[in-house]
Design a protein around this motif. Structure first.
Motif, PDB file in Angstrom:
ATOM      1  N   MET A   1       7.353   1.985   3.211  1.00  0.00           N
ATOM      2  CA  MET A   1       6.459   0.867   2.779  1.00  0.00           C
ATOM      3  C   MET A   1       5.660   1.080   1.596  1.00  0.00           C
ATOM      4  O   MET A   1       5.563   0.381   0.467  1.00  0.00           O
ATOM      5  CB  MET A   1       5.534   0.363   3.894  1.00  0.00           C
ATOM      6  N   ALA A   2       5.273   2.370   1.376  1.00  0.00           N
ATOM      7  CA  ALA A   2       4.449   2.710  -0.056  1.00  0.00           C
ATOM      8  C   ALA A   2       5.507   2.750  -1.152  1.00  0.00           C
ATOM      9  O   ALA A   2       5.211   2.366  -1.969  1.00  0.00           O
ATOM     10  CB  ALA A   2       3.925   4.020   0.309  1.00  0.00           C
ATOM     11  N   LEU A   3       6.625   3.129  -0.691  1.00  0.00           N
ATOM     12  CA  LEU A   3       7.824   3.283  -1.941  1.00  0.00           C
ATOM     13  C   LEU A   3       8.247   1.899  -2.397  1.00  0.00           C
ATOM     14  O   LEU A   3       8.181   1.535  -3.488  1.00  0.00           O
ATOM     15  CB  LEU A   3       9.032   3.852  -1.385  1.00  0.00           C
ATOM     16  N   ILE A   4       8.348   0.948  -1.189  1.00  0.00           N
ATOM     17  CA  ILE A   4       8.616  -0.416  -1.518  1.00  0.00           C
ATOM     18  C   ILE A   4       7.676  -1.057  -2.140  1.00  0.00           C
ATOM     19  O   ILE A   4       7.662  -1.957  -3.307  1.00  0.00           O
ATOM     20  CB  ILE A   4       8.914  -1.431  -0.203  1.00  0.00           C
ATOM     21  N   TRP A   5       6.146  -0.851  -1.996  1.00  0.00           N
ATOM     22  CA  TRP A   5       5.072  -1.252  -2.874  1.00  0.00           C
ATOM     23  C   TRP A   5       5.081  -0.815  -4.286  1.00  0.00           C
ATOM     24  O   TRP A   5       4.733  -1.588  -5.340  1.00  0.00           O
ATOM     25  CB  TRP A   5       3.689  -1.173  -2.150  1.00  0.00           C
ATOM     26  N   CYS A   6       5.515   0.320  -4.564  1.00  0.00           N
ATOM     27  CA  CYS A   6       5.605   0.695  -5.925  1.00  0.00           C
ATOM     28  C   CYS A   6       6.534   0.073  -6.627  1.00  0.00           C
ATOM     29  O   CYS A   6       6.339  -0.315  -7.835  1.00  0.00           O
ATOM     30  CB  CYS A   6       6.117   2.218  -5.826  1.00  0.00           C
ATOM     31  N   LEU A   7       7.760  -0.482  -5.817  1.00  0.00           N
ATOM     32  CA  LEU A   7       8.605  -1.426  -6.701  1.00  0.00           C
ATOM     33  C   LEU A   7       8.279  -2.901  -6.839  1.00  0.00           C
ATOM     34  O   LEU A   7       8.258  -3.242  -8.108  1.00  0.00           O
ATOM     35  CB  LEU A   7      10.051  -1.380  -5.965  1.00  0.00           C
ATOM     36  N   VAL A   8       7.438  -3.022  -6.109  1.00  0.00           N
ATOM     37  CA  VAL A   8       6.808  -4.553  -6.360  1.00  0.00           C
ATOM     38  C   VAL A   8       5.843  -4.623  -7.274  1.00  0.00           C
ATOM     39  O   VAL A   8       5.698  -5.352  -8.044  1.00  0.00           O
ATOM     40  CB  VAL A   8       6.188  -4.915  -4.872  1.00  0.00           C
ATOM     41  N   VAL A   9       4.953  -3.330  -7.166  1.00  0.00           N
ATOM     42  CA  VAL A   9       4.011  -3.509  -8.228  1.00  0.00           C
ATOM     43  C   VAL A   9       4.552  -3.349  -9.720  1.00  0.00           C
ATOM     44  O   VAL A   9       3.805  -3.994 -10.611  1.00  0.00           O
ATOM     45  CB  VAL A   9       2.864  -2.224  -8.035  1.00  0.00           C
ATOM     46  N   ARG A  10       5.475  -2.786  -9.834  1.00  0.00           N
ATOM     47  CA  ARG A  10       5.903  -2.605 -11.257  1.00  0.00           C
ATOM     48  C   ARG A  10       6.374  -4.005 -11.980  1.00  0.00           C
ATOM     49  O   ARG A  10       6.197  -4.355 -12.991  1.00  0.00           O
ATOM     50  CB  ARG A  10       7.425  -1.692 -11.277  1.00  0.00           C
ATOM     51  N   HIS A  11       7.008  -4.884 -10.814  1.00  0.00           N
ATOM     52  CA  HIS A  11       7.504  -6.278 -11.194  1.00  0.00           C
ATOM     53  C   HIS A  11       6.119  -7.196 -11.612  1.00  0.00           C
ATOM     54  O   HIS A  11       6.113  -7.783 -12.510  1.00  0.00           O
ATOM     55  CB  HIS A  11       8.393  -6.887 -10.318  1.00  0.00           C
ATOM     56  N   ARG A  12       5.260  -6.952 -10.741  1.00  0.00           N
ATOM     57  CA  ARG A  12       3.753  -7.533 -10.933  1.00  0.00           C
ATOM     58  C   ARG A  12       3.216  -7.470 -12.187  1.00  0.00           C
ATOM     59  O   ARG A  12       2.594  -8.292 -12.954  1.00  0.00           O
ATOM     60  CB  ARG A  12       3.104  -7.220  -9.669  1.00  0.00           C
TER      61      ARG A  12
END
Length: 310
Positions: free
Chosen positions: A141-152
């Motif tokens: 989940m931490a790695l998924i949040w890293c991907l989401v934050v880049r797009h945000r």
């Protein structure tokens, strides 16, 4: 989504309008740069190649060969610069594209080497075990949040953070998880600075857009001012309870009359000499100063007179 425009080379029709992948001003700017880069590459590389080829061939053939080499390299440079807005989109989605390709080709490889029931079992174990184990699930989940934050962050820069006159957005570099949230590195383009992100409540807008509690922006390099670091805080790791093993090392079978260390202060002091009330200090009487020139003082034989230092 931009207004309908038939001049955009990067769009498709949707009910009479045009949904553009790359904005028209950005495409025109990069196309202009590509043309300039093509002619510069053609002139410089063509001249150098013709000079070298003229030593081995006829000067006319050397000039023609140099022009061909310069035109080919110029075309490559033109294509890279003109296609950079599209390549930047692929860069933004590079982790997702890599994961998608790995999943598809991995599934094909498993299907070709094992029967169907074994393939389904392998996929179930590969997906179910990380989801069932707490540490691995939190890591995923931490790695998924890293991907989401880049797009945000990319959407924030495109929406409300000022860009330069060419409309170039900052380059979002890789991100990694931290105990408090995520950390993202960003390379600013000319026309932007760290102060642009710190003024007018931009940091609070970044926190709202990234669904976070707090966002801190700071420089990530002493050498390059364009390289900044965005720390996104989602939780307080120091607020939780930490199980300490130190109480397990304290012995519980200590006798009552066990000797204590001589360095420990005594307990239960009784100081009868200390008065209970406040102590009033007597007024200080000024000391009489010795006169500077005392006729009764006799000088020492070596010429030292103590009255000079009184």
């Amino acid at each position: 989504m931009s207004k309908p425009s038939s001049r955009s080379p990067f769009g498709w029709s949707n009910r009479g309008g045009t949904v553009t992948v790359i904005e028209a001003p950005v495409a025109r700017s990069y196309r202009r740069r590509a043309v300039i880069a093509f002619w510069v590459t053609l002139g410089v590389i063509g001249l150098l190649a013709a000079t070298v080829a003229s030593h081995y061939l006829h000067p006319v053939l050397g000039a023609l060969l140099g022009g061909v080499i310069g035109a080919l390299l110029g075309a490559v440079v033109f294509a890279l610069i003109a296609a950079w807005p599209v390549l930047r989109v692929f860069w933004h989605w590079l982790p997702e594209i890599g994961l998608g390709l790995a999943g598809v080709y991995g599934w094909i490889a498993v299907m070709q080497s094992t029967p169907l029931w074994a393939s389904l079992l392998i996929v179930a174990l590969f997906v179910g075990l990380p989801a069932a184990i707490g540490p691995s699930r939190r890591r995923v989940m931490a790695l998924i949040w890293c991907l989401v934050v880049r797009h945000r962050l990319r959407l924030c820069f495109a929406a409300f953070i000022a860009t330069n006159r060419h409309g170039s957005l900052p380059l979002i570099l890789p991100a990694r998880p931290t105990p408090a949230g995520e950390r993202v590195w960003v390379w600013l383009r000319p026309g932007l600075s760290l102060r642009d992100l710190e003024q007018d409540g931009q940091v609070q807008k970044l926190a709202v857009a990234c669904w976070a509690n707090e966002v801190r922006v700071m420089r990530a390099s002493r050498r390059y001012a364009a390289l900044i670091r965005v720390d996104i805080t989602r939780r307080e790791p120091l607020a939780g309870k930490v199980v300490s093993p130190l109480p397990d090392y304290v012995p519980t079978d200590v006798p009552v009359n066990a000797p204590t260390s001589p360095g420990m202060p005594p307990v239960g002091l009784d100081l009868p000499d200390v008065p209970d009330g406040p102590v009033i200090a007597p007024a200080d009487t000024p000391r009489p100063r010795r006169p500077r020139n005392n006729p009764t003082t006799t000088a020492s034989p070596n010429g030292f007179d103590p009255s000079d230092y009184a």
